[in-house]
Design a protein around this motif. Structure first.
Motif, PDB file in Angstrom:
ATOM      1  N   TYR A 160       0.781  -1.230   0.000  1.00  7.60           N
ATOM      2  CA  TYR A 160       0.000   0.000   0.000  1.00  7.60           C
ATOM      3  C   TYR A 160       0.816   1.285   0.000  1.00  7.60           C
ATOM      4  O   TYR A 160       0.598   2.162  -0.808  1.00  7.60           O
ATOM      5  CB  TYR A 160      -0.980  -0.036   1.175  1.00  7.60           C
ATOM      6  N   ILE A 189      -5.207  -5.087   4.490  1.00 10.75           N
ATOM      7  CA  ILE A 189      -5.809  -5.173   3.157  1.00 10.75           C
ATOM      8  C   ILE A 189      -5.973  -6.636   2.760  1.00 10.75           C
ATOM      9  O   ILE A 189      -7.045  -7.061   2.306  1.00 10.75           O
ATOM     10  CB  ILE A 189      -4.965  -4.405   2.122  1.00 10.75           C
ATOM     11  N   ILE A 222     -12.286  -1.764   0.633  1.00 11.78           N
ATOM     12  CA  ILE A 222     -11.245  -1.860   1.675  1.00 11.78           C
ATOM     13  C   ILE A 222     -11.171  -0.571   2.465  1.00 11.78           C
ATOM     14  O   ILE A 222     -11.218   0.538   1.922  1.00 11.78           O
ATOM     15  CB  ILE A 222      -9.875  -2.176   1.020  1.00 11.78           C
TER      16      ILE A 222
END
Length: 100
Positions: free
Chosen positions: A13, A25, A98
């Motif tokens: 990320y 995630i 998410i």
């Protein structure tokens, strides 16, 4: 040993220092594993790689890899494209949900 080409979602990320976010995630996607896998017509691998920063969700292209005869590369490329399109279309709705 058979060398295959993978189609994958590489979860990293924010780069360095993002290990906890990456696992979060991954876990949010993994919670939907049954739904995701039933939407695909092939097996996928769930690799949390907790010792590393990134996590991976992938599948192998079964028709070949880099050692496939050049005359048959088009078969591998076609399968790769088909799986990439399906992989993205199945995963995208879950990725959109998410929360970090």
């Amino acid at each position: 040993m058979i060398w295959v080409v993978p189609v994958l979602l590489w979860i990293d990320y924010r780069g360095k220092g993002s290990g906890e976010d990456n696992v979060s995630i991954f876990n949010q996607l993994y919670e939907n594993r049954a739904e995701i896998e039933s939407s695909l017509n092939y097996n996928i691998n769930w690799l949390s790689l907790e010792k590393y920063r990134a996590c991976v969700i992938d599948c192998d292209i079964e028709s070949g890899g880099w050692q496939t005869d050049k005359d048959d590369w088009y078969i591998v490329i076609e399968e790769c494209i088909e799986k990439m399109i399906q992989f993205k279309s199945v995963l995208q709705p879950y990725i959109n949900k998410i929360k970090i």
